[in-house]
Motif scaffolding. Structure first.
Motif, PDB file in Angstrom:
ATOM      1  N   LEU B 227       0.832  -1.205   0.000  1.00 11.60           N
ATOM      2  CA  LEU B 227       0.000   0.000   0.000  1.00 11.60           C
ATOM      3  C   LEU B 227       0.866   1.255   0.000  1.00 11.60           C
ATOM      4  O   LEU B 227       0.594   2.214  -0.731  1.00 11.60           O
ATOM      5  N   ALA B 228       1.945   1.237   0.812  1.00  8.18           N
ATOM      6  CA  ALA B 228       2.803   2.418   0.894  1.00  8.18           C
ATOM      7  C   ALA B 228       3.405   2.738  -0.477  1.00  8.18           C
ATOM      8  O   ALA B 228       3.397   3.900  -0.912  1.00  8.18           O
ATOM      9  N   ASP B 229       3.870   1.718  -1.166  1.00  7.29           N
ATOM     10  CA  ASP B 229       4.458   1.947  -2.488  1.00  7.29           C
ATOM     11  C   ASP B 229       3.403   2.422  -3.479  1.00  7.29           C
ATOM     12  O   ASP B 229       3.667   3.282  -4.337  1.00  7.29           O
ATOM     13  N   LEU B 230       2.210   1.856  -3.343  1.00  6.01           N
ATOM     14  CA  LEU B 230       1.102   2.259  -4.207  1.00  6.01           C
ATOM     15  C   LEU B 230       0.794   3.748  -4.056  1.00  6.01           C
ATOM     16  O   LEU B 230       0.651   4.483  -5.033  1.00  6.01           O
ATOM     17  N   ILE B 231       0.697   4.167  -2.800  1.00  7.79           N
ATOM     18  CA  ILE B 231       0.365   5.572  -2.535  1.00  7.79           C
ATOM     19  C   ILE B 231       1.472   6.474  -3.047  1.00  7.79           C
ATOM     20  O   ILE B 231       1.221   7.509  -3.682  1.00  7.79           O
ATOM     21  N   ASP B 232       2.727   6.057  -2.802  1.00  7.15           N
ATOM     22  CA  ASP B 232       3.863   6.829  -3.320  1.00  7.15           C
ATOM     23  C   ASP B 232       3.753   7.007  -4.816  1.00  7.15           C
ATOM     24  O   ASP B 232       3.933   8.100  -5.348  1.00  7.15           O
ATOM     25  N   ARG B 233       3.439   5.927  -5.475  1.00  8.02           N
ATOM     26  CA  ARG B 233       3.348   5.960  -6.924  1.00  8.02           C
ATOM     27  C   ARG B 233       2.247   6.934  -7.368  1.00  8.02           C
ATOM     28  O   ARG B 233       2.439   7.759  -8.266  1.00  8.02           O
ATOM     29  N   ALA B 234       1.084   6.831  -6.703  1.00 12.25           N
ATOM     30  CA  ALA B 234      -0.042   7.705  -7.053  1.00 12.25           C
ATOM     31  C   ALA B 234       0.336   9.171  -6.881  1.00 12.25           C
ATOM     32  O   ALA B 234       0.084  10.011  -7.748  1.00 12.25           O
ATOM     33  N   ILE B 235       0.971   9.475  -5.746  1.00 11.52           N
ATOM     34  CA  ILE B 235       1.298  10.883  -5.483  1.00 11.52           C
ATOM     35  C   ILE B 235       2.363  11.381  -6.460  1.00 11.52           C
ATOM     36  O   ILE B 235       2.257  12.487  -7.001  1.00 11.52           O
ATOM     37  N   ASN B 236       3.355  10.551  -6.724  1.00 11.86           N
ATOM     38  CA  ASN B 236       4.395  10.961  -7.672  1.00 11.86           C
ATOM     39  C   ASN B 236       3.832  11.161  -9.068  1.00 11.86           C
ATOM     40  O   ASN B 236       4.204  12.098  -9.771  1.00 11.86           O
ATOM     41  N   ASP B 237       2.908  10.267  -9.471  1.00 12.29           N
ATOM     42  CA  ASP B 237       2.321  10.381 -10.800  1.00 12.29           C
ATOM     43  C   ASP B 237       1.635  11.716 -11.004  1.00 12.29           C
ATOM     44  O   ASP B 237       1.608  12.247 -12.111  1.00 12.29           O
ATOM     45  N   MET B 238       1.040  12.219  -9.930  1.00  9.62           N
ATOM     46  CA  MET B 238       0.291  13.466 -10.132  1.00  9.62           C
ATOM     47  C   MET B 238       0.974  14.668  -9.487  1.00  9.62           C
ATOM     48  O   MET B 238       0.354  15.696  -9.263  1.00  9.62           O
TER      49      MET B 238
END
Lengths: 536, 318
Positions: B227-238
């Protein structure tokens, strides 16, 4: 996402065009707009008091004052009822808190007391729907002879409601006579009245006209009190002591029962006294009033009578001869304006209860004009800065975003104009915040397109799915903001509400432009340039 | 033609690893704001305290504040503050709540009018009575609570309950810190300030929902990462979007601050602070909360497709 049927295109562009037409009159002065032909939309924005200057006065019915007065009347009604045949002996009749109490001497008369006082409970006929009738007072008769009549909550509420209604009528009549401004008078909550006078920088005259109870009564001056004797010492039952309306003037001992009240007047005008040439208020009495006044003055030649306004004696002339013609004049060191105002008050009638100002805000026209100027400059600079940044970041698509934001702002103004909502300074702030967030929806779309393109799709496919994905986000984000804005509109007051109006409208127009207008423009751009690469 | 890019592509900033210190800092700032609020308190304006504010423009180009103060203090109205604002000859006079209710306030203002008659033009007079001031404060608090509840329900329906809790805590954090801002700066806190705070609530929720929307989408797309990596990815993407939007909003607010006139300057300053707090809060508070409240990485999938599409799910969670 990029396909538009012809009628859809027409509908979108038509909406934008209508919006522009409705907002257009705001760019011109009132005079120019009035000279346009009748089929052109002419409605202009209603500016808030903070922008055009004006006075905001919130009055509240002084319940305590009203209740005390009403209870005093009840006391004399009870006194009268007890005197009827057979007489009922009692002691200690007086006002006690929210009610009146007395003690009956002969306990065998309690049933009779109940019967006598029952009509005084005063059933208020409010029941259009046929509900249970509300009594103004509760009556309790205890076995030890203690009788209490207290105000019922329902009775008081209903009284206050009708006081507010009557007061609004009286205030409207008074302001009509003033004739210069067009204030709005509305009920606020259960016991308040809001008077708003746009364009009025100095509310002092308005306040003196609206807030005065203007209860006029004529009383005979008690002749048994020697002049110079202290008024308080001379007080006896059935008399009242009232001060003069001039500071430092003498107090008067008057018979409590008035000879005449303001209701006996049919007309009042400010005129000049023929001898002294001072401004006075001349009045005419109703037929009934004229007869009473004629009788009284005939019987009391050489006695003084007092003209009392709101428990202050304006003047106490001596009756030289019977006044039979049903007209007279009030003198009392008036200026022309105070005489005129008193005449207006007497013509419009008295307020049923005392009103107190609980909130007052007045803005001079100078400050309002300054705020408009500052608001305009700030809006132009904000728009220019945001537009420049968008073009630097997105090039051609930045221009499309800018046009979309511009259309957005025009639509906000046209909807505010159409609804007749008021534009205040916080409202302008709401528009500027919308400029900021409307750009966000474009940014969301463009960043999404960019991402899609970088993940290897063709340009057209990227644009298509970029829109598709971003619009879901825009919907959720804006509905959330819209909920907040609507709650603020319903629960907020003053500046909060002013802000919420434009902000809520702005969120709605943002969604409209993102879903339709921006999409249409991008679609047209795609058809025109046929891009194979996306350089964002 | 090259376009302006404020954020490079493909950033991999480990936001969720930073939560170990960003989250406590946010909590600390909130706690500090509450302590300051109770210990010192904001500089309440007449909207909430009752009292009178008068703005005048003196006939002299340079108003003699000492003389004005002397004259007004001589009227016996209790605490009278006199200060210049904006243009050179504009003076703001504050008079505290008078004892003796509404009528006493009216008397006070007519005394001031007589005293200053001929010396100055009255630009603005605000008088708020004791009863109204209490109501205004209560209505403001009520508006905020209702907003929170309504939005929590909406987010709960559209997402999962963890998102609803997260967006509310994040918005509450913004509100509390902005209150703290008012205490520290001692800017007058009035109805307009309340409007500013309520607006930042709206902005914060808007921004949180945008971030959450992306997290939800990423959750659906990737099933094998934490989940932590997922959220990181989402925030970085946008991240690009977040920065660009922040810049445009701040551009609008700063123009309002510098050119919008003195009347709304305090309003915009609080908004600027609130917008920055809101954007940081979405990343540093709203996102980690999903982890703290144990959002399951499969919560966004339909039950039917769950088993077929993510066979490693069980192992990953263990």
């Amino acid at each position: 996402m990029l396909q538009f049927t012809r009628w859809k295109m027409v509908a979108i562009l038509g909406t934008v065009l209508v919006g522009i037409l409705i907002a257009l009159p705001n760019l011109f002065s009132k005079e120019t707009v009035d000279s346009w032909p009748s089929w052109v939309p002419k409605r202009q924005l209603v500016l808030g008091l903070d922008l055009q200057g004006g006075a905001y006065l919130l009055y509240e019915v002084d319940k305590q004052d009203y209740v005390q007065k009403r209870l005093r009347t009840l006391v004399s009604e009870i006194r009268k009822a007890m005197l009827e045949d057979p007489r009922i002996g009692y002691s200690g009749l007086g006002v006690q808190g929210q009610g009146v109490q007395l003690r009956v001497r002969d306990l065998s008369q309690l049933d009779l007391v109940r019967k006598r006082l029952e009509p005084l409970r005063n059933p208020l006929s409010n029941s259009i729907l046929g509900g249970t009738p509300v009594n103004e007072f509760d009556l309790s008769v205890a076995n030890d002879g203690l009788v209490q009549m207290t105000y019922t909550q329902a009775g008081l509420d209903q009284r206050v409601r009708s006081i507010v209604d009557q007061s609004i009528e009286v205030i409207a009549r008074r302001i009509d006579q003033l004739g210069t401004t067009e204030p709005s008078i509305q009920r606020q909550g259960a016991d308040r009245i809001l008077v708003e006078a746009p364009g009025l920088g100095d509310p002092e005259r308005l306040k003196s006209l609206v807030g005065q109870t203007a209860q006029l009564t004529f009383h005979l001056v008690d002749a048994t009190v020697a002049p110079g004797q202290s008024a308080d010492q001379a007080r006896k039952p059935g008399t009242i002591v009232l001060p003069s309306n001039e500071a430092g003037g003498p107090s008067y001992v008057l018979e409590e029962a008035p000879l005449l009240t303001g209701e006996d007047l049919t007309d009042a005008q400010a005129t000049f006294d023929q001898r002294s040439n001072e401004p006075v208020v001349s009045f005419r009495l109703t037929t009934g009033g004229a007869r009473t006044f004629g009788d009284v003055t005939q019987k009391n030649v050489n006695r003084a009578f007092a003209i009392v306004l709101d428990d202050k004696v304006i003047s106490a002339p001596v009756i030289r001869e019977p006044i039979l013609g049903g007209s007279g004049q009030i003198s009392g060191s008036f200026t022309l304006q105070t005489a005129n105002d008193l005449a207006i008050l007497l013509r419009a009638g008295s307020l049923p209860a005392k009103l107190t100002i609980v909130e007052e805000r007045s803005i001079g026209p100078g400050l309002g004009a300054d705020s408009i100027r500052a608001g305009k400059i700030a809006s132009i600079i904000a728009t220019a800065a945001v537009c420049a940044f968008m073009v630097a970041t997105y090039g051609m698509l930045g221009w499309i975003a800018n046009i979309a934001v511009l259309v957005n702002v025009i639509l906000i103004f046209s909807i505010v104009t159409l609804l007749g909502a008021t534009l205040s300074l916080p409202g302008i702030a709401g528009v500027i915040i919308t400029v900021g967030t409307a750009v966000d929806s474009n940014v969301l779309i463009y960043e999404r397109i960019r991402e899609e393109f970088r993940s290897g799709r063709s340009a057209i496919a990227s644009i298509d799915s970029g829109f598709h994905r971003a619009l879901g986000t825009i919907l959720d984000a804006n509905v959330t903001t819209l909920i907040a804005a609507i709650v603020l509109f319903y629960l907020g007051s003053g500046p909060i509400r002013g802000f919420a109006v434009t902000h809520a409208i702005g969120v709605a127009t943002t969604m409209f432009t993102a879903f339709t207008f921006t999409r249409l423009m991008v679609a047209m751009w795609v058809r025109w340039r046929r891009p194979t690469k996306i350089t964002l | 033609m090259r376009h302006l890019r404020l954020v490079p592509d493909n950033t991999t900033i480990p936001f969720m690893r930073m939560r170990r210190w960003t989250f406590p800092i946010a909590a600390l700032l909130s706690a500090l704001s509450i302590v300051l609020f109770i210990a010192i308190g904001p500089n309440y304006g007449i909207d909430f305290l009752g009292g009178t504010v008068i703005e005048i423009q003196t006939k002299d180009q340079q108003p003699d504040l000492g003389k004005l103060r002397g004259e007004l203090n001589g009227l016996g109205l209790g605490d009278v503050q006199v200060q210049t604002i904006g243009a050179d000859n504009s003076v703001l006079i504050r008079i505290g709540q008078q004892t003796g209710g509404e009528a006493a306030q009216q008397e006070a203002i007519s005394k001031v009018r007589t005293a200053l008659d001929g010396q100055a033009e009255f630009r603005r007079i605000d008088i708020v009575g004791p009863r109204v001031s209490g109501e205004l404060a209560w209505n403001g608090a009520l508006a905020m609570i209702v907003t929170f509840v309504a939005i929590a329900i909406y987010v709960w329906f559209r997402f999962e309950w963890q998102f609803a809790v997260g967006s509310i805590i994040s918005a509450a954090n913004v509100v509390i810190v902005t209150f703290g801002f008012y205490v520290v700066t001692q800017h007058e806190f009035n109805l307009t300030s309340l409007a500013a705070i309520l607006t930042t609530v709206g902005y914060s929720l808007n921004d949180t929902v945008v971030v959450y929307d992306r997290i939800r989408e990423t959750l659906r797309k990737y099933k094998k990462i934490s989940l932590a990596d997922l959220i990181d990815r989402a925030i970085n993407d946008m991240l690009g979007r977040t920065v660009i939007t922040t810049v445009t909003t701040l551009l609008a607010l700063f123009s309002l601050y510098f050119f919008g006139g003195e009347v709304i300057q305090a309003f915009t300053l609080a908004m600027i602070f609130g917008v920055i707090a809101a954007i940081l809060s979405s990343v540093c508070v709203a996102a980690p909360i999903l982890i703290y409240f144990g959002l399951r990485t499969d919560s966004m999938n339909d039950k039917k497709t769950d088993d077929t599409k993510s066979p490693t799910k069980g192992a990953q969670k263990a």
